[in-house]
Write a protein that holds these residues in place. Structure first.
Motif, mmCIF file in Angstrom:
data_model
loop_
_atom_site.group_PDB
_atom_site.id
_atom_site.type_symbol
_atom_site.label_atom_id
_atom_site.label_comp_id
_atom_site.label_asym_id
_atom_site.label_seq_id
_atom_site.Cartn_x
_atom_site.Cartn_y
_atom_site.Cartn_z
ATOM 1 N N LEU A 176 12.046 9.206 13.102
ATOM 2 C CA LEU A 176 13.472 9.136 12.778
ATOM 3 C C LEU A 176 13.936 10.370 12.013
ATOM 4 C CD1 LEU A 176 13.872 5.376 11.736
ATOM 5 C CD2 LEU A 176 14.819 6.497 13.770
ATOM 6 N N LEU A 177 13.131 10.817 11.063
ATOM 7 C CA LEU A 177 13.498 12.014 10.302
ATOM 8 C C LEU A 177 13.334 13.282 11.141
ATOM 9 C CD1 LEU A 177 11.810 11.181 6.866
ATOM 10 C CD2 LEU A 177 14.240 11.020 7.449
ATOM 11 N N ILE B 174 4.041 9.789 2.099
ATOM 12 C CA ILE B 174 4.885 10.943 2.452
ATOM 13 C C ILE B 174 4.122 11.890 3.363
ATOM 14 C CG2 ILE B 174 5.968 13.021 1.508
ATOM 15 C CD1 ILE B 174 6.782 11.365 -0.913
ATOM 16 N N LEU B 175 2.836 12.073 3.088
ATOM 17 C CA LEU B 175 2.020 12.945 3.925
ATOM 18 C C LEU B 175 1.920 12.388 5.344
ATOM 19 C CD1 LEU B 175 0.363 15.531 3.848
ATOM 20 C CD2 LEU B 175 -1.643 14.148 3.295
ATOM 21 N N GLY B 176 1.755 11.066 5.461
ATOM 22 C CA GLY B 176 1.707 10.452 6.783
ATOM 23 C C GLY B 176 3.018 10.610 7.533
ATOM 24 N N ASP C 58 0.827 -1.204 0.000
ATOM 25 C CA ASP C 58 0.000 0.000 0.000
ATOM 26 C C ASP C 58 0.868 1.264 0.000
ATOM 27 O OD1 ASP C 58 -2.804 1.193 0.463
ATOM 28 O OD2 ASP C 58 -1.595 2.114 2.044
ATOM 29 N N ILE C 59 1.961 1.243 0.759
ATOM 30 C CA ILE C 59 2.852 2.411 0.813
ATOM 31 C C ILE C 59 3.509 2.659 -0.534
ATOM 32 C CG2 ILE C 59 5.018 3.263 1.804
ATOM 33 C CD1 ILE C 59 4.198 1.980 4.451
ATOM 34 N N GLN C 60 3.983 1.577 -1.182
ATOM 35 C CA GLN C 60 4.664 1.736 -2.470
ATOM 36 C C GLN C 60 3.710 2.222 -3.560
ATOM 37 O OE1 GLN C 60 7.920 -1.387 -3.341
ATOM 38 N NE2 GLN C 60 6.552 -2.395 -1.904
ATOM 39 N N ARG C 61 2.470 1.806 -3.487
ATOM 40 C CA ARG C 61 1.509 2.208 -4.519
ATOM 41 C C ARG C 61 0.972 3.614 -4.294
ATOM 42 N NH1 ARG C 61 -2.079 -3.386 -4.906
ATOM 43 N NH2 ARG C 61 -0.602 -4.587 -6.178
ATOM 44 N N THR D 292 0.116 2.839 10.321
ATOM 45 C CA THR D 292 0.216 4.062 11.113
ATOM 46 C C THR D 292 1.525 4.093 11.891
ATOM 47 O OG1 THR D 292 -2.192 4.134 11.351
ATOM 48 C CG2 THR D 292 -0.905 5.467 12.877
ATOM 49 N N ALA D 293 1.870 2.955 12.528
ATOM 50 C CA ALA D 293 3.098 2.899 13.332
ATOM 51 C C ALA D 293 4.334 3.022 12.457
ATOM 52 C CB ALA D 293 3.134 1.591 14.119
ATOM 53 N N LEU D 294 4.306 2.388 11.273
ATOM 54 C CA LEU D 294 5.462 2.434 10.381
ATOM 55 C C LEU D 294 5.713 3.851 9.887
ATOM 56 C CD1 LEU D 294 7.535 0.505 9.148
ATOM 57 C CD2 LEU D 294 6.053 0.270 7.159
ATOM 58 N N LEU D 295 4.670 4.540 9.448
ATOM 59 C CA LEU D 295 4.828 5.920 8.977
ATOM 60 C C LEU D 295 5.231 6.857 10.114
ATOM 61 C CD1 LEU D 295 1.758 6.232 6.573
ATOM 62 C CD2 LEU D 295 4.131 5.721 5.988
ATOM 63 N N THR D 296 4.665 6.634 11.305
ATOM 64 C CA THR D 296 5.023 7.462 12.461
ATOM 65 C C THR D 296 6.477 7.254 12.849
ATOM 66 O OG1 THR D 296 2.743 7.387 13.275
ATOM 67 C CG2 THR D 296 4.446 8.028 14.844
#
Length: 750
Positions: A682-683, A414-416, A405-408, A673-677
């Motif tokens: 980290l950034l 990026i917004l998340g 889902d993230i790759q597509r 949600t956790a992965l994007l957060t």
């Protein structure tokens, strides 16, 4: 369409309230802090203008009518007035005495009592008068001599007045200033300095004027100083600059995040309204009508939020901040000011909201109704590159589903990530400011200043007097001299403080041992080096007693305070200057017996406490920014993940139909949600530190550089707050998932 606008606003009030809240906070904080800075700036300038403040002050050993007349005849001099100034101190009080003249130059403003005149008596500093509860007409005693209190005054040169540079916080009960006639000051036990107050032309060339004055006055010439460089005025206007930078820097960041939140909100809203847009077009509504309808959402919400913040900021926030910061300064009254900048920002935010709303709306209204409806159905995707690798088959289904889902949907991902990054950036910046201020003060009073007591003398001590004082001391000590020197660069002069010390470690500079300095080697503070754009091993030129002397920068010293040039006693002697210190740094307290030479004794611990009180006003603003960062952080994340939900609710409905349990769907949603957060976190760590470094550099002043620093505890708190925000957002998303009507969600759009 008008009724539909308000019906949609009511149904989607949570999403639009977040935009309203962010635009309100953005303008509330900006206008509140900026209005305070404008109020302070206008008050200080008006106070100086009403007093007809002189541009420069020429200090002399004695007055001379002929030389004064030659000074008046200089082409750059418009007005000249005499003044004498002296300092008196005992165990109970410390007063600066000045004489007034019948010229309007630098004339104090009478607050209470009689106008300034030649009659016998004294006019006291208003704050000193009030703090000690004196009464007009009563006698003021100095060395058994009585002076009648005729009135009270304020003078802009003493807008921020302390007993000495070692006292960071005003103590009006002990220290102040007073005016009396020229005949009376000569009867006081003080050694007054004679001064000429100068009003110059705008095209005045300071180096040339200084040369002309030194030629005229010869041996009577002491120094020429700019009135704006006096400690009171410079500290006041430095604080104005700090407050302005607080307003612009954080509010610009808040504005950026507000616009991004609006874009996410409108994109999600338009996504939900695709069927209605198609229906409106099919019913014959024009493109212009539909466009204006959807533009109105962003305009109404952002305009109401920003205009509310613009109106309430100066009325609520500014007075609260002024009560915390303004009591440090002595002004007749704080002026009321009006500024249109806040309303200009409101118009700018509203304009940006219209442009942002066009991004998701324009591509739709130009298409046929059938095409718009087709775009509401699921799109078909090809396999992503990660699925071609051998690693893919070993990944659990939940992770496969999330990564696919993230790759597509890179833009959505990026917004998340940005939502978490923005939240972390705000929290690190807000918490880091407080840590940086605390770290800078601790660096000064624990690492740089290692003395326990600082003795200041009434005059500079020669070599014999130093030896006589040293014989009475049994503890480690270090002599300190501070002089104002002119630094020459590109035909310009800049007054800087030269700090000269004898052998010892009561004043310890990081990365530089002053005892190692030889010949004409010096150390240079990092903040001053950046402003001068010089580096180690460069050569600078300083002017002392009209002599130009080259000095070699051995080391750039990274410290918070003091700022300026650093000499050892040997280096100072090598460039032809006599070492005549005004202060003594002691390792232990109470080592020096009472002496007529001693002007004051200052304990380092008390200086540290006063410095902490001095920044209470700034810390109040910081606390406000922390609260705003928390609210905005939650709002940003909520909008970003609601957008993700709006674009994936068909997928969630499909999973429910296929038999996935609520727990399994929750885990799939939570994993993304956790992965994007986590990625945003980290950034956000390096981004927050970079922003903090840039911010501390902007709010540093010529007197003190704030060192960027954030503690592990603050990082942990910021991280914890971020992940709590994530859990709150995920909890709301889970509720929305459980409420999905999958029969409606899966109904074919075509």
């Amino acid at each position: 369409m008008f009724r539909k606008t308000f019906r949609d606003l009511r149904k989607n009030w949570i999403s639009f309230f977040s935009v309203f809240l962010m635009s309100f906070i953005c303008l509330f904080i900006f206008t509140g802090i900026f209005h305070l800075s404008q109020q302070m700036d206008a008050t200080g300038k008006q106070f100086s203008q009403n007093s007809h403040l002189a541009d420069s002050t020429l200090s002399l050993t004695t007055f001379n009518d002929q030389k004064e007349q030659r000074t008046k005849e200089l082409t750059t001099i418009k007005k000249v007035a005499r003044r004498s100034i002296g300092h008196y101190q005992n165990d109970d009080l410390s007063l600066t005495f000045l004489t007034f003249n019948h010229s309007r130059l630098s004339r104090p403003q009478v607050i209470h009592g009689a106008k300034l005149s030649d009659q016998d008596g004294i006019w006291l500093d208003e704050d000193f008068f009030q703090a000690n509860k004196y009464q007009l007409g009563e006698s003021f005693l100095i060395e058994k001599q009585k002076y009648k209190i005729l009135g009270t005054v304020r003078q802009p040169e003493f807008i921020y007045h302390t007993e000495s540079d070692d006292q960071p916080l005003p103590n009006h009960k002990r220290s102040g200033y007073a005016y009396m006639s020229e005949s009376q000051i000569n009867s006081l036990p003080v050694y007054p300095t004679r001064q000429l107050l100068l009003k110059t032309n705008k095209e005045n060339n300071t180096p040339w004027l200084e040369k002309e004055l030194s030629d005229i006055w010869d041996a009577d010439y002491l120094r020429l100083s700019h009135t704006s460089d006096s400690s009171g005025l410079s500290i006041f206007f430095d604080r104005v600059t700090q407050v302005q930078r607080l307003a612009f820097l954080f509010s610009s960041l808040f504005l950026l995040l507000t616009l991004i939140t609006l874009e996410a909100t409108m994109r999600r809203f338009v996504k939900q309204q695709q069927l209605q847009i198609a229906t409106l077009k099919a019913q014959g509504f024009s493109r212009r009508t539909i466009l204006l309808h959807y533009l109105s959402f962003g305009v109404i919400v952002t305009f109401l939020g920003s205009i509310s913040g613009c109106v309430l900021g100066p009325k609520l926030l500014s007075p609260a901040l002024l009560s915390a910061i303004g009591n440090q300064f002595s002004v007749p009254k704080w002026l009321e000011v009006q500024t249109t900048l806040g309303y200009a920002i409101v118009a700018l935010v509203t304009l940006f909201s219209m442009l942002i709303t066009l991004i998701p709306v324009l591509p739709l209204i130009g298409q046929l109704p059938a095409t718009i409806m087709q775009r509401q159905s699921n799109q078909r995707f090809k396999r992503v590159w990660l699925e071609q690798t051998k690693l893919w088959s070993y990944l659990p289904f939940a992770l496969q589903w999330t990564l696919r889902d993230i790759q597509r949907n890179i833009r959505r991902a990026i917004l998340g990530v940005f939502g978490a990054l923005g939240c972390m950036l705000l929290l690190i910046a807000a918490l880091g400011i407080k840590d940086s201020i605390d770290f800078s003060l601790n660096s000064i009073f624990n690492d740089t200043y290692r003395y326990e007591e600082k003795i200041s003398f009434k005059k500079s001590l020669d070599h014999q007097e130093q030896n006589a004082v040293a014989k009475t001391i049994t503890t480690d000590h270090q002599w300190l001299e501070q002089q104002s020197v002119k630094l020459l660069q590109d035909s310009k002069e800049q007054a800087v403080i030269a700090t000269i010390v004898s052998d010892g470690d009561q004043l310890k500079l990081p990365e530089l041992d002053l005892e190692d300095l030889t010949a004409n080697q010096v150390g240079l503070s990092e903040a001053l080096a950046k402003s001068l754009n010089v580096k180690a091993k460069d050569t600078l030129y300083i002017k002392l007693q009209q002599q130009i002397i080259p000095v070699y920068i051995k080391k750039i010293v990274p410290l918070s305070a003091p700022q300026g040039l650093f000499f050892s006693e040997n280096t100072w002697n090598d460039i032809g200057q006599a070492f005549e210190p005004q202060s003594l740094l002691l390792r232990e307290k109470d080592q020096l017996a009472a002496s007529p030479l001693i002007a004051s004794k200052n304990e380092k611990q008390q200086q540290f406490k006063d410095s902490q009180k001095l920044i209470e006003g700034i810390l109040m603003i910081v606390s406000l920014l922390i609260l705003a960062a928390l609210v905005l952080g939650i709002t940003i994340m909520m909008n970003c993940h609601l957008l993700i939900f709006s674009e994936r609710f068909i997928e969630f409905a499909t999973l429910k139909v296929l038999g996935f349990t609520k727990r399994e769907i929750f885990l799939l949603s939570f994993l993304e949600t956790a992965l994007l957060t986590a990625l945003g976190w980290l950034l956000g760590l390096p981004a927050g530190k970079l922003f903090l470094t840039a911010y501390t550099a902007m709010v540093s002043t010529d007197q003190q550089q704030y060192l960027p620093h954030i503690t592990f505890q603050s990082l942990a708190i910021a991280s914890l707050v971020l992940f709590i925000c994530m859990l709150l957002v995920q909890g709301y998303i889970t509720v929305r998932i459980n409420r999905i009507d999958f029969a409606v969600a899966l109904k074919p759009a075509e």
